[in-house]
Design a protein around this motif. Structure first.
Motif, PDB file in Angstrom:
ATOM      1  N   GLY A   1      37.505  80.894  43.398  1.00 56.03           N
ATOM      2  CA  GLY A   1      36.272  81.150  42.653  1.00 56.03           C
ATOM      3  C   GLY A   1      36.368  80.829  41.185  1.00 56.03           C
ATOM      4  O   GLY A   1      35.478  81.154  40.416  1.00 56.03           O
ATOM      5  N   VAL A   2      37.471  80.195  40.745  1.00 64.45           N
ATOM      6  CA  VAL A   2      37.637  79.822  39.339  1.00 64.45           C
ATOM      7  C   VAL A   2      37.479  78.318  39.205  1.00 64.45           C
ATOM      8  O   VAL A   2      38.146  77.558  39.908  1.00 64.45           O
ATOM      9  N   PHE A   3      36.584  77.888  38.319  1.00 62.81           N
ATOM     10  CA  PHE A   3      36.337  76.464  38.112  1.00 62.81           C
ATOM     11  C   PHE A   3      36.459  76.145  36.622  1.00 62.81           C
ATOM     12  O   PHE A   3      36.060  76.937  35.775  1.00 62.81           O
ATOM     13  N   VAL A   4      37.012  74.983  36.319  1.00 65.16           N
ATOM     14  CA  VAL A   4      37.099  74.511  34.939  1.00 65.16           C
ATOM     15  C   VAL A   4      36.068  73.403  34.764  1.00 65.16           C
ATOM     16  O   VAL A   4      36.164  72.341  35.391  1.00 65.16           O
ATOM     17  N   ALA A   5      35.060  73.671  33.944  1.00 66.12           N
ATOM     18  CA  ALA A   5      34.012  72.691  33.658  1.00 66.12           C
ATOM     19  C   ALA A   5      34.266  72.088  32.282  1.00 66.12           C
ATOM     20  O   ALA A   5      34.525  72.808  31.324  1.00 66.12           O
ATOM     21  N   GLU A   6      34.207  70.769  32.207  1.00 62.69           N
ATOM     22  CA  GLU A   6      34.485  70.059  30.959  1.00 62.69           C
ATOM     23  C   GLU A   6      33.384  69.034  30.673  1.00 62.69           C
ATOM     24  O   GLU A   6      32.723  68.545  31.589  1.00 62.69           O
ATOM     25  N   HIS A   7      33.234  68.740  29.401  1.00 65.34           N
ATOM     26  CA  HIS A   7      32.351  67.652  28.982  1.00 65.34           C
ATOM     27  C   HIS A   7      33.089  66.873  27.896  1.00 65.34           C
ATOM     28  O   HIS A   7      33.347  67.394  26.809  1.00 65.34           O
ATOM     29  N   LYS A   8      33.488  65.654  28.220  1.00 66.96           N
ATOM     30  CA  LYS A   8      34.198  64.845  27.232  1.00 66.96           C
ATOM     31  C   LYS A   8      33.811  63.385  27.401  1.00 66.96           C
ATOM     32  O   LYS A   8      33.641  62.889  28.526  1.00 66.96           O
ATOM     33  N   ASP A   9      33.635  62.739  26.270  1.00 69.83           N
ATOM     34  CA  ASP A   9      33.227  61.321  26.238  1.00 69.83           C
ATOM     35  C   ASP A   9      31.954  61.082  27.051  1.00 69.83           C
ATOM     36  O   ASP A   9      31.804  60.058  27.736  1.00 69.83           O
ATOM     37  N   GLY A  10      31.052  62.066  27.004  1.00 70.82           N
ATOM     38  CA  GLY A  10      29.768  61.919  27.676  1.00 70.82           C
ATOM     39  C   GLY A  10      29.798  62.120  29.176  1.00 70.82           C
ATOM     40  O   GLY A  10      28.792  61.867  29.857  1.00 70.82           O
ATOM     41  N   VAL A  11      30.922  62.592  29.711  1.00 70.28           N
ATOM     42  CA  VAL A  11      31.064  62.756  31.156  1.00 70.28           C
ATOM     43  C   VAL A  11      31.343  64.223  31.478  1.00 70.28           C
ATOM     44  O   VAL A  11      32.121  64.882  30.784  1.00 70.28           O
ATOM     45  N   PHE A  12      30.707  64.748  32.533  1.00 64.79           N
ATOM     46  CA  PHE A  12      30.940  66.107  33.001  1.00 64.79           C
ATOM     47  C   PHE A  12      32.002  66.102  34.099  1.00 64.79           C
ATOM     48  O   PHE A  12      32.033  65.201  34.943  1.00 64.79           O
ATOM     49  N   TYR A  13      32.848  67.143  34.092  1.00 63.59           N
ATOM     50  CA  TYR A  13      33.872  67.310  35.110  1.00 63.59           C
ATOM     51  C   TYR A  13      33.871  68.762  35.580  1.00 63.59           C
ATOM     52  O   TYR A  13      33.648  69.680  34.792  1.00 63.59           O
ATOM     53  N   VAL A  14      34.137  68.973  36.864  1.00 59.43           N
ATOM     54  CA  VAL A  14      34.400  70.302  37.408  1.00 59.43           C
ATOM     55  C   VAL A  14      35.705  70.211  38.176  1.00 59.43           C
ATOM     56  O   VAL A  14      35.808  69.471  39.161  1.00 59.43           O
ATOM     57  N   ASN A  15      36.712  70.939  37.666  1.00 59.73           N
ATOM     58  CA  ASN A  15      38.071  70.869  38.246  1.00 59.73           C
ATOM     59  C   ASN A  15      38.541  69.418  38.369  1.00 59.73           C
ATOM     60  O   ASN A  15      39.134  69.013  39.376  1.00 59.73           O
TER      61      ASN A  15
END
Length: 203
Positions: free
Chosen positions: A1-15
């Protein structure tokens, strides 16, 4: 139930998986009762031991002195491993090292899932035993200062994450399991046992 959401260089990431903006919104729309928190970067010594999880310290403070002031009674360093995923929980098989309260030095690590003793991390090969937590005196002072703002509690089990510039609080608990403490010996007639007797929890 733990997710790492990122936004870098205009791109979204989840895990680490790329998501479009719409996919990201749809991902969270499917979740219930979730909490979004700012990502905390752990201190370098923790990344050196094992960078695959957030490696927290459980610090148990007790208010059981004539002066009614909190004291730090126990501290253990929890450490994840390849088999625990991104968490360090002892219940998931995470490693647990005792912390010398006076010096901040780590003991060997143990786990509640086997009888092994780990002087070095089984995945990274980095030493655990003998590592000294940086800024330990400052961390202790900060935790005791935070505790003083809860005059209605006599015990707080803090979960904190050391960071490059101090620490961040993951959570505070009004009690603590003793299994991760008793890896280093029984507590019934020790400091915690006496606290529980004084409060009528055990005889």
């Amino acid at each position: 139930g733990v997710f790492v959401a990122e936004h870098k260089d205009g791109v979204f990431y989840v895990n680490g998986e790329i998501k479009s903006r719409d996919e990201l919104i749809a991902f969270f729309d499917k979740k219930q009762d979730y909490l979004i928190c700012k990502f905390a970067h752990q201190a370098d010594y923790l990344n050196e031991i094992y960078s695959g999880s957030a490696n927290t310290i459980r610090m148990i403070v007790l208010r059981d002195t004539p002066e009614r002031e909190f004291e730090l009674a126990f501290a253990v360093q929890r450490i994840g491993a390849d088999w625990t995923g991104p968490v360090d929980n002892g219940s998931k098989g995470g490693l647990i090292a005792n912390v010398n309260i006076a010096t901040g030095e780590l003991s060997e690590a143990r786990t509640m899932h086997n009888l092994m003793v780990y002087n070095v991390h089984p995945d990274s090969g980095h030493p655990i035993k003998g590592v000294v937590i940086p800024n330990w005196e400052s961390i202790k002072k900060g935790v005791l200062e935070a505790s003083s703002h809860f005059p209605y509690l006599d015990i707080i089990a803090w979960d904190i994450l050391p960071t490059p510039d101090g620490f961040t609080v993951i959570e505070g608990n009004s009690s603590s399991g003793v299994n991760i403490i008793q890896l280093w010996g029984p507590q019934r007639y020790g400091r915690l046992g006496q606290f529980y007797r004084d409060h009528g929890i055990i005889k």
